[in-house]
Design an enzyme around this catalytic site. Structure first.
Site, short mmCIF file in Angstrom:
data_model
loop_
_atom_site.label_atom_id
_atom_site.label_comp_id
_atom_site.label_asym_id
_atom_site.label_seq_id
_atom_site.Cartn_x
_atom_site.Cartn_y
_atom_site.Cartn_z
N LYS A 184 0.83 -1.21 0.00
CA LYS A 184 0.00 0.00 0.00
C LYS A 184 0.86 1.26 0.00
O LYS A 184 0.46 2.29 -0.56
CB LYS A 184 -0.93 0.01 1.21
CG LYS A 184 -2.09 -0.97 1.04
CD LYS A 184 -3.29 -0.56 1.88
CE LYS A 184 -4.46 -1.50 1.62
NZ LYS A 184 -5.62 -1.17 2.45
N LYS A 235 -6.62 -11.16 -7.77
CA LYS A 235 -7.86 -11.22 -7.02
C LYS A 235 -8.84 -10.16 -7.52
O LYS A 235 -8.43 -9.06 -7.89
CB LYS A 235 -7.49 -10.94 -5.55
CG LYS A 235 -8.54 -11.32 -4.53
CD LYS A 235 -7.97 -11.18 -3.12
CE LYS A 235 -8.97 -10.48 -2.24
NZ LYS A 235 -8.53 -10.36 -0.84
N LYS A 264 -12.11 -4.12 -5.96
CA LYS A 264 -12.99 -2.99 -6.24
C LYS A 264 -12.26 -1.86 -6.94
O LYS A 264 -12.87 -0.97 -7.52
CB LYS A 264 -13.68 -2.50 -4.96
CG LYS A 264 -12.79 -2.33 -3.76
CD LYS A 264 -13.62 -2.32 -2.46
CE LYS A 264 -12.73 -2.49 -1.24
NZ LYS A 264 -13.46 -2.82 -0.02
#
Ligand code: TRP
Length: 331
Positions: A115, A197, A200
């Site tokens: 991140k 994966k 969103k």
């Protein structure tokens, strides 16, 4: 005497709309666990702000996520369902646990590293200490099991380490939680890039629970496959088709063998829309029920208020024990 049920804690960030991946990989399992376990299911808005959020959207998504939890089959009578920021004990225990966590331990978290790369212009201390807050979520409720995906296992391991360390210094205080990766869980991959994966942040490869049927159909018809024709499960060589088979079987309850037999000799042009239709039918009642509840603000408010009250009762027991043990003066 009835044996005490094991306790479960899990949560999803309201940082985006819930996806088919969150349903098949997490929420569907939570529903299966609700009778056998004593469960807390949280909307972790405090985690969501570790990266920048649009305030109006965050507020809307947090409430809508509760509606969707219920529409997916989670019963607010059976489970404690609440919004993390409504229970200030999470932040309070988070601070304490941060004083029992090493800088080096947090530096090794792979999600932090990923991140930090993604948000290179905004690497906050909140992003860095996020796993400590997650440890507080879990330890506050003395959870035995934490259903999470592979990507969160390292955080649950860290939670155990922190708990063990604290227990070692102050005597038994926290239950040591275990990551719980249920058998039924399906790992749903992106429709556009089946090596990754479903996420969103990749709206084209991702089906949202609230997507309209025509959008769902379009996304499945465009799903990336391979240049063969056989509908066969083979994760290595046919990642796209295998992902579609997993989705189809999770939606319909059929086995992979049954699905392979059903589409034998029929090609992708038949198979892909069939998967789309199965997902449309799976999501239709969830979307309709969510929409109905989202219109009923008073009902949702009553659910999250009651959830927060029940959660606070449990959280307080742990927090006051912790405060006493570390030497804080009783209020
Ligand atoms: N970190 C989790 C995720 O991003 C969400 C989360 C926060 C969580 N607190 C938790 C999951 C406690 C399980 C238990 O997916």
């Amino acid at each position: 005497m009835e044996e005490k049920k094991k306790r479960i804690f899990s949560g999803i960030q309201p940082s985006g709309e819930l996806t088919l991946g969150s349903y098949m990989g997490a929420i569907k399992n939570w529903v299966a666990l609700q009778d056998e376990y004593d469960c807390l299911y949280c909307i972790v808005d405090m985690h969501a702000i570790t990266v920048r959020q649009e305030p109006a959207l965050l507020r809307k998504r947090s409430v809508n996520q509760l509606a969707q939890y219920i529409a997916c089959g989670l019963d607010p009578k059976k489970n404690i369902m609440f919004i993390q920021s409504h229970v200030p004990q999470h932040a309070e225990l988070g601070w304490v646990l941060g004083c029992y966590t090493q800088f080096g331990e947090l530096s090794r978290m792979t999600q932090f590293k990923a991140k930090a790369k993604q948000h290179a212009d905004n690497i906050t201390s909140g992003l860095f200490t996020y796993p400590v807050l997650m440890a507080a979520d879990i330890l506050l409720y003395q959870a035995d099991l934490v259903p999470v995906g592979e990507d969160q296992k390292q955080h649950v391991e860290l939670t155990r380490d922190i708990a063990q360390r604290f227990n070692g210094v102050y005597s038994d205080t926290f239950t040591l939680p275990e990551p719980f990766i249920p058998q039924m869980g399906a790992r749903v991959m992106s429709l556009g890039d089946p090596g990754n994966k479903m996420s969103k942040s990749d709206p084209d490869g991702c089906v949202f629970l609230m997507d309209k049927p025509e959008d769902i159909m379009r996304k499945f018809k465009r799903a990336v496959t391979d240049c063969e024709t056989a509908v066969k499960f083979d994760k290595v060589n046919k990642a796209g088709i295998s992902n579609l088979l997993t989705i189809y079987c999770t939606a319909t309850g059929k086995t992979i063998e049954e699905a392979e037999a059903e589409f034998e000799g029929r090609g992708y042009g038949i198979f892909k829309p069939a998967v789309g239709e199965a997902v449309v039918e799976l999501l239709r009642p969830i979307r309709e029920e969510s929409e109905r509840m989202i219109a009923d603000k008073a009902y949702l408010e009553s659910v999250y208020k009651e959830g927060a009250q029940r959660a606070q009762y449990l959280a307080n027991k742990t927090l006051s024990k912790v405060y006493r043990k570390i030497g804080f003066v009783a209020r």
